[in-house]
Design an enzyme around this catalytic site. Structure first.
Site, PDB file in Angstrom:
ATOM      1  N   LYS A  64       0.866  -1.192   0.000  1.00  0.00           N
ATOM      2  CA  LYS A  64       0.000   0.000   0.000  1.00  0.00           C
ATOM      3  C   LYS A  64       0.896   1.234   0.000  1.00  0.00           C
ATOM      4  O   LYS A  64       1.870   1.296   0.752  1.00  0.00           O
ATOM      5  CB  LYS A  64      -0.894  -0.011   1.240  1.00  0.00           C
ATOM      6  CG  LYS A  64      -1.920   1.123   1.274  1.00  0.00           C
ATOM      7  CD  LYS A  64      -2.768   1.052   2.551  1.00  0.00           C
ATOM      8  CE  LYS A  64      -3.823   2.147   2.589  1.00  0.00           C
ATOM      9  NZ  LYS A  64      -4.624   2.123   3.842  1.00  0.00           N
ATOM     10  N   SER A  87      -9.690   2.169   3.116  1.00  0.00           N
ATOM     11  CA  SER A  87      -8.819   2.920   2.230  1.00  0.00           C
ATOM     12  C   SER A  87      -7.830   2.044   1.450  1.00  0.00           C
ATOM     13  O   SER A  87      -7.237   2.497   0.476  1.00  0.00           O
ATOM     14  CB  SER A  87      -8.031   3.950   3.043  1.00  0.00           C
ATOM     15  OG  SER A  87      -7.153   3.289   3.926  1.00  0.00           O
ATOM     16  N   SER A 144      -9.904  -0.067   7.407  1.00  0.00           N
ATOM     17  CA  SER A 144      -9.342   0.088   6.061  1.00  0.00           C
ATOM     18  C   SER A 144      -8.729  -1.164   5.466  1.00  0.00           C
ATOM     19  O   SER A 144      -8.370  -1.178   4.298  1.00  0.00           O
ATOM     20  CB  SER A 144      -8.284   1.196   6.059  1.00  0.00           C
ATOM     21  OG  SER A 144      -8.902   2.455   6.034  1.00  0.00           O
TER      22      SER A 144
END
Lengths: 444, 488
Positions: free
Chosen positions: A42, A117, A141
């Protein structure tokens, strides 16, 4: 033969899940127990000499000088890094529509969101672009996008994995975790990344267990708590049924089912948005246009440099949260918001402590709905925030939680169940998840 | 200002002192705290606030502040937390300063400040807390402002006093006591000019006998002991002047203009801060155990007043000398180092070292605006010089001439004296020859002497000394001149 990097590039053209796919051969594996496992990162986590954008225009051209501890530990154990994944800007969002680099599409239905997210990482793992994808979970997330994409999403105990190299959103909530198709990959990755780190004072010294052994653990003696606050109105019937089916599987496996109550759960969203925005307003102050990142051109004064660089560099959700956080910390409002929310945070933690006196794990839906349509909630921040209603409390309390796929709904969309245990009992998470998981594989 | 007006009001003063800690590395990363390195060369991703970095607490900072707390009679909190003080400034990389707010590690202590008359006044210490320094903004490069972040993250302690001082002299005395503590504890070099010790003063005045304090102002930019005293005086006069002309004192921040000797308000824009303090989530609470405090108490060094008394008792120094020598720990260390290098440790020689330090050495220090540590004079060399005078190898006069040459010298005084043949001549035969020559060269004065002008005795001694380049043993020379004159 098609290289893993090439496969990732092809997948990326369909779903926009990567911000960067590395050149073939940029990373070659060291010998180690991960044995060449492909890993997507990420883009909120630092990898030395790679861009670190956090999904923001502000850091469009920023390259990290160092690697996050979790990333470095994976590298030393034999991981191969495929690329950096798309995400909501600074990890703020639940649909991945807040990325400055375009939304990520859900591979089960490209008109739907993958969740956020960590949406890019979820899709990278779901599609097999990487066997493991690193995510971060501040209020859900990892677990919410895992539920939306049919993947295993692990949020370990706060302090289990070092946050060094994780661009901070809300420091006392942020947790590094993983997406994978299998529990085995999640367990072995946790073994590699977990443990104390001198670079992060909040890492725990608790012993790192062999989590993969947890997958063989007998669960008959474990008690499953069903918190009534997590089964109220607003849950889609297919989800309710699937979770009920999971409960039955536990019962059949010999587990005791215990009804429990977490009475302060309903304050979770409020506490979460006060405390995380407060921390975010401070954590994001370093993005000031002075040393690195976006600096607005033509600013005449210092104040203009600050205002313009931040106005141009940040998207609307990030600005909204910075303003909220600045407000709740302001003199005159601090006691009414921040301090009060801290008190409720303690009550929520106590809820969990009391519940875990009666049971070993909690079973809940991960989300009230399956993946929603792109654009559905972008104009209503509050509706978006409510998507995290079942996930935020684990972050407020710091306890570990996992979302696992337990089937598809009537539209063919994945359903996730959440298991939560007491601090540092990840082994039980894996053991219990093994009993109810339905491994899903989306064809590309 | 009219002394009657001054007497009508009572000043109330509290000081906030920042002391830069002498730790080798910064408060929250491993960068060096070394002073004077090239700009931005002592930085890393942590003190540059790169994304993802976290603070790592330097344990020595806790150790140092605990020492200060114990030495100044403070309560030490078992558990204290760090807080973030949020504000934007280019030399503050994170956009917040890690500090302490509601739970300073030390609180409710006191020190005794020695007033000019020699009596002591107890000054309360409200709190002492840990924080990190900011970088430096450099404005004197044309239109640009440059930022040097070498100092960003250097550990500081902030010592806040109670409003217990009633005059600029008391403020000066308190600051002197604080400097003495931090230097003796080895936690700060105490250099105000270089900014390792910084002071802000909170000043108010009230009509004598009033119960309530007047409105205070904060006076900043006090970069020397002298300026602290002058600034407090200037602010007291400004406030009295304001009140006497019917005005009121506003709560504002004042800057001291050392050139004009006045205080003037800082632009109010810079005061409108809401620091939005909240607990620092990246650091654990600092816990201090009773056992740790015991260790700290044991490792406390001898402090100034104890050392001064020891100098008086052990070395027979006058109180004045002991005071002057112990104000600066480095000077007191030098003094003791020199004593340990004396072959014969008589009180006369020790007093002689004291005289040299208080006289010639301190004059050289102030002329060159330097400190005893950086002067480049070896304590052993001073001891040797004094021993050479004591055993009459050289005269006091030669010793004084030689002293400046010892600064930065690799050669010992003995070597210099030997190399240059500066040793005193104590050989009676040689002296007698020289005296005879002087008498032979000055027949007129010899005649005058014989006719009763006995005050010419000094002339003959001086001429002989001159002829011998000042190296004659003065006592012996006197005797020989006397003998030779009597023979005439």
């Amino acid at each position: 033969m098609v290289s893993a990097f090439e496969t990732a590039r092809t997948i990326n053209t369909k779903y926009n899940c990567f911000l960067e796919v590395f050149e073939d051969g940029r990373y070659s594996p060291l010998p180690g127990k991960l044995n060449g496992m492909t890993v997507a990162i990420k883009d909120v986590l630092a990898l030395k000499d790679a861009r670190l954008t956090c999904g923001s225009k502000f850091l469009e051209n920023f390259t990290s000088l160092y690697s996050a501890t979790c990333v470095e530990r994976l590298r030393l154990a034999g991981a191969v890094f495929i690329g950096k994944t798309n995400m909501d800007e600074f990890a703020m969002g639940s649909s991945n529509e807040n990325s400055a680099y375009g939304a990520v599409l859900n591979p089960y239905d490209v008109t739907r969101v993958p969740g956020g997210s960590s949406g890019g990482s979820a899709v990278a793992a779901a599609t097999g672009a990487a066997r493991l994808a690193l995510g971060t979970d501040t209020g859900g997330s990892i677990r919410q996008p895992a539920a939306f994409t049919g993947t295993v999403g692990l949020k370990p105990t706060y302090g289990r994995i070092s946050r060094y190299g994780l661009t901070a959103f809300a420091s006392s909530f942020d947790t590094v975790g993983t997406f994978s198709r299998t529990l085995e990959d999640a367990a072995i990755a946790l073994e590699v990344m977990a443990g104390s780190d001198p670079h992060d004072a909040t890492t725990a010294t608790a012993a790192v267990e062999e989590y993969s052994l947890g997958l063989k653990k007998d669960i008959a003696t474990l008690r499953i708590g069903i918190p009534k606050e997590y089964f109220g109105e607003g849950i889609e019937p297919d989800i309710r049924e699937a979770v009920e089916a999971a409960r039955k599987k536990f019962e059949n496996a010999g587990c005791t089912i215990v009804p429990v109550s977490l009475p302060h759960s309903k304050y979770g969203i409020a506490v979460y948005y006060i405390l995380t925005t407060a921390e975010a307003s401070s954590n994001l102050a370093r993005f000031d246009g002075i040393r690195y990142g976006k600096r607005s051109k033509d600013s005449e004064t210092l104040l203009e440099t600050y205002v313009r660089s931040r106005s141009e560099g940040f998207g609307p959700e990030v600005k909204r949260r910075i303003m909220l956080g600045t407000y709740v910390l302001s003199s005159g409002y601090y006691d009414a918001y921040y301090k009060r929310a801290q008190k409720v945070r303690r009550l929520i933690k106590e809820d969990f402590t009391k519940a875990f006196a009666e049971c070993d794990a909690l079973l809940t839906p991960t989300t009230p709905t399956t993946a929603f349509k792109l654009g559905d909630k972008v104009t209503d921040p509050l509706a978006m925030y409510l998507n995290d209603i079942f996930t935020v409390n684990a972050n407020i309390a710091g306890v570990p939680a996992i979302s696992i796929p337990i089937g598809l709904d009537r539209n063919g969309l994945p359903i996730g169940a959440q298991l939560i245990t007491n601090d540092f009992e990840e082994t039980n998470l894996f053991a219990l998840a093994k009993e109810v998981i339905t491994e899903l594989r989306i064809e590309n | 200002m009219n002394p009657e007006l001054l007497a009508k009001y009572e000043p109330v003063i509290g000081l906030e002192v920042h002391a830069q800690m002498l730790t080798k590395s910064k408060a929250f990363c491993t960068c060096s705290t070394e002073f004077g390195a090239p700009p931005n060369s002592r930085t890393c991703p942590i003190c540059l606030a790169h994304p993802g970095t976290l603070p790592m607490l330097n344990e020595n900072l806790v150790r140092y502040i605990a020492r200060m707390g114990v030495a100044t009679n403070c309560q030490i909190r078992e558990r204290s937390i760090f807080a973030r003080k949020n504000y934007f400034y280019p030399d503050l990389p994170k956009g917040y300063q890690i500090s302490q707010y509601e739970t300073p590690i030390c609180h409710d202590g006191w020190v005794e400040a020695e007033l000019p008359a020699g009596d002591f006044k107890r000054i309360g210490i409200t709190r002492i807390h840990m924080e990190e320094d900011s970088g430096k903004s450099i404005h004197d490069f044309g239109v640009d402002t440059l930022v040097d972040l070498n100092r960003a993250g250097v550990p500081l302690i902030e010592i806040v006093s109670e409003p217990d001082m009633r005059s600029s002299d008391e403020g000066y005395a308190y600051l002197t006591a604080i400097k003495s503590f931090v230097t003796y504890l080895g936690i700060c070099d105490g250099n105000m000019e270089e900014g390792s010790l910084r002071c802000d003063a909170n000043v108010s005045v009230r009509v004598r006998g009033a119960d309530k304090f007047g409105q205070k102002t904060e006076v900043k930019n006090l970069n020397s002991f002298r300026n602290v005293k002058l600034a407090i005086e200037a602010e007291i006069e400004r406030q009295i002047g304001l009140l006497e002309s019917g005005g009121t004192v506003k709560h504002e921040t004042m800057l001291f203009d050392a050139n004009k000797g006045i205080t003037r308000p800082m632009r109010t824009k810079e005061e409108a801060h809401d620091y939005r303090y909240f607990p620092e989530p990246d650091l654990l609470p600092v816990t201090i155990t009773a056992k740790y405090l015991e260790e700290i108490s044991k490792e406390l060094p001898e402090l100034q007043r104890v050392r001064r008394d020891r100098f008086i008792n052990d070395f027979g120094l006058p109180k004045y000398d002991a005071d002057v020598l112990t104000v600066d720990k480095a000077m007191a260390d030098f003094f003791e180092d020199a004593i340990s290098n004396l072959g014969l440790k008589s009180n006369d020689l020790i007093k002689s070292i004291s005289n040299y330090l208080m006289g010639d050495v301190m004059r050289i220090l102030s002329e060159n605006k330097t400190t005893i540590q950086s002067l480049g004079l070896e304590p052993k060399h001073l001891a040797d010089l004094i021993s050479l005078v004591a055993d009459k190898t050289i005269s006091n006069k030669i010793a004084k001439d030689l002293l400046p040459e010892l600064i930065g010298s690799k050669l010992s005084p003995n070597e210099i004296v030997a190399q240059r043949g500066m040793a005193q001549v104590s050989d009676e035969g040689a002296l007698r020859d020289a005296v005879k020559a002087t008498l032979a060269n000055n027949p007129d004065n010899v005649a005058k002497y014989k006719s009763g002008k006995t005050n010419l005795f000094g002339f003959f001694v001086g001429q002989t000394m001159k002829a011998m380049n000042g190296k004659a043993n003065p006592t012996l020379l006197n005797e020989v001149v006397k003998e030779e004159l009597e023979k005439l």
